[in-house]
Design a protein around this motif. Structure first.
Motif, PDB file in Angstrom:
ATOM      1  N   GLY A  73      -9.394  41.995   7.287  1.00  0.00           N
ATOM      2  CA  GLY A  73      -9.134  43.382   7.638  1.00  0.00           C
ATOM      3  C   GLY A  73      -8.892  43.634   9.109  1.00  0.00           C
ATOM      4  O   GLY A  73      -8.671  44.779   9.512  1.00  0.00           O
ATOM      5  N   ASP A  74      -8.934  42.602   9.955  1.00  0.00           N
ATOM      6  CA  ASP A  74      -8.670  42.820  11.365  1.00  0.00           C
ATOM      7  C   ASP A  74      -7.235  42.453  11.716  1.00  0.00           C
ATOM      8  O   ASP A  74      -6.469  41.985  10.877  1.00  0.00           O
ATOM      9  N   VAL A  75      -6.876  42.677  12.965  1.00  0.00           N
ATOM     10  CA  VAL A  75      -5.512  42.452  13.444  1.00  0.00           C
ATOM     11  C   VAL A  75      -5.527  41.317  14.454  1.00  0.00           C
ATOM     12  O   VAL A  75      -6.371  41.269  15.350  1.00  0.00           O
ATOM     13  N   ARG A  76      -4.587  40.388  14.298  1.00  0.00           N
ATOM     14  CA  ARG A  76      -4.462  39.270  15.235  1.00  0.00           C
ATOM     15  C   ARG A  76      -3.032  39.205  15.760  1.00  0.00           C
ATOM     16  O   ARG A  76      -2.076  39.443  15.019  1.00  0.00           O
ATOM     17  N   TRP A  77      -2.900  38.903  17.027  1.00  0.00           N
ATOM     18  CA  TRP A  77      -1.585  38.654  17.617  1.00  0.00           C
ATOM     19  C   TRP A  77      -1.222  37.189  17.393  1.00  0.00           C
ATOM     20  O   TRP A  77      -2.075  36.306  17.551  1.00  0.00           O
ATOM     21  N   VAL A  78       0.022  36.928  17.017  1.00  0.00           N
ATOM     22  CA  VAL A  78       0.481  35.555  16.830  1.00  0.00           C
ATOM     23  C   VAL A  78       1.785  35.330  17.579  1.00  0.00           C
ATOM     24  O   VAL A  78       2.550  36.258  17.839  1.00  0.00           O
ATOM     25  N   THR A 103      -4.313  36.048  20.249  1.00  0.00           N
ATOM     26  CA  THR A 103      -5.014  37.322  20.389  1.00  0.00           C
ATOM     27  C   THR A 103      -5.774  37.421  21.705  1.00  0.00           C
ATOM     28  O   THR A 103      -5.688  38.445  22.412  1.00  0.00           O
ATOM     29  N   GLU A 104      -6.538  36.404  22.054  1.00  0.00           N
ATOM     30  CA  GLU A 104      -7.340  36.462  23.278  1.00  0.00           C
ATOM     31  C   GLU A 104      -6.450  36.543  24.512  1.00  0.00           C
ATOM     32  O   GLU A 104      -6.776  37.248  25.483  1.00  0.00           O
ATOM     33  N   HIS A 105      -5.329  35.827  24.475  1.00  0.00           N
ATOM     34  CA  HIS A 105      -4.381  35.892  25.593  1.00  0.00           C
ATOM     35  C   HIS A 105      -3.817  37.298  25.731  1.00  0.00           C
ATOM     36  O   HIS A 105      -3.701  37.833  26.842  1.00  0.00           O
TER      37      HIS A 105
END
Length: 305
Positions: A73-78, A103-105
């Motif tokens: 249910g969360d959002v991640r950047w790829v 995501t962290e970047h």
């Protein structure tokens, strides 16, 4: 490996997809086409990019950043790095690539951008030397909403005895949506709900799910702007709380970065107000609270002396 079909069905995916909560079979069985996990706000952009590669038969590959929705249910950047496989006639047969979680970047990039934006806002604030109080507070409030990626906000000053919150301004969006007539200006702290906790606890208060029952909430009247999430911070002058700033309805959860951005911006506003007090001292206007009084109704004189 994606098929060149609508919504990019997945032909093969490694077990590393488990980090996003999915099983490889979720995709290879056809139950979930890859397009279904792309964030709705990025769908059009990603489709446009893919269509471009379909039309222009010269590309060997591409790199693209976007968001995906995990099974948690969360959002991640790829970051997608894909090779375009073609046959002898130049027709695309499939896409083959890798997805990297960045995501962290992205969070680090966004934090840097927000810090720069806050410094720019504080610089602009410092140049508003001749601006009236309402213009200053309206500017800072809208900047606070923008920096925290919120949808609405408000600013209330506190009486000298810290017993009454005096609403000073609402954000433009909140004013448009709110249907309450004759909005109250004074809010005795002892009877206020969750938004008074920043004063009672003397620290920032974050409520990321406003629908969750809480004995601290008093509810809000019919016609009030719907609150989905809420964060407010106290503004200090030494040990005394002089104001409370609040924002609400950010799409993602409020976090420590949001608290820091709003607090630093609002404390910068108060520093500017105190500086203005010094400038107005020659005009026999006594104290920052008295200067603020020019933006309040006359009936609050006793609270601001």
């Amino acid at each position: 490996m994606w098929k060149v079909e609508k919504d990019w069905p997945v032909e093969y995916v490694t077990d590393n997809i488990l980090q996003f909560g999915y099983m490889p079979d979720d995709f290879t069985s056809g139950r979930i086409p890859y397009a279904n996990i792309i964030h709705p706000d990025d769908q059009e952009r990603v489709h446009t990019e893919f269509d471009k590669y379909l039309e222009e038969k010269v590309h060997k590959g591409f790199t693209l950043n976007y968001r995906i929705l995990t099974k948690f249910g969360d959002v991640r950047w790829v970051n997608e790095r894909t090779l375009i496989q073609r046959d002898e006639d130049g027709n695309i047969t499939h896409y083959q690539g890798i997805i990297l979680d960045i995501t962290e970047h992205k969070k680090a990039e966004e934090a840097l951008e927000l810090n720069v934006s806050r410094l720019e806002a504080l610089l602009q604030l410092s140049q508003m030397t001749g601006a009236p109080l309402q213009e200053i507070t309206d500017f800072v409030l809208e900047e606070g909403i923008r920096l925290t990626q919120s949808k609405l906000g408000y600013l209330a000053f506190l009486s000298a005895d810290e017993k009454v919150l005096i609403m000073h301004s609402w954000s433009r969006v909140a004013m448009k949506v709110c249907k309450i007539r004759d909005k109250p200006i004074e809010y005795p702290l002892e009877s206020t709900g969750l938004w008074g906790e920043a004063v009672r606890q003397r620290k920032p208060i974050v409520t990321n799910d406003y629908s969750t029952p809480s004995p601290l909430k008093k509810g809000y009247p019919q016609g009030h702007v719907e609150i989905k999430s809420h964060m407010n911070v106290p503004i200090f002058d030494g040990n005394r709380i002089v104001a409370v700033a609040g924002v609400g309805n950010k799409e993602e959860d409020y976090d420590e970065s949001d608290i820091r951005q709003l607090t630093l911006l609002m404390q910068g506003m108060w520093t500017h107000i105190k500086r203005k007090w010094v400038e107005d001292a020659a005009k026999k206007i006594h104290g920052p609270a008295a200067w603020i009084q020019r933006g309040w109704q006359e009936k609050f004189d006793s609270d601001t002396k």
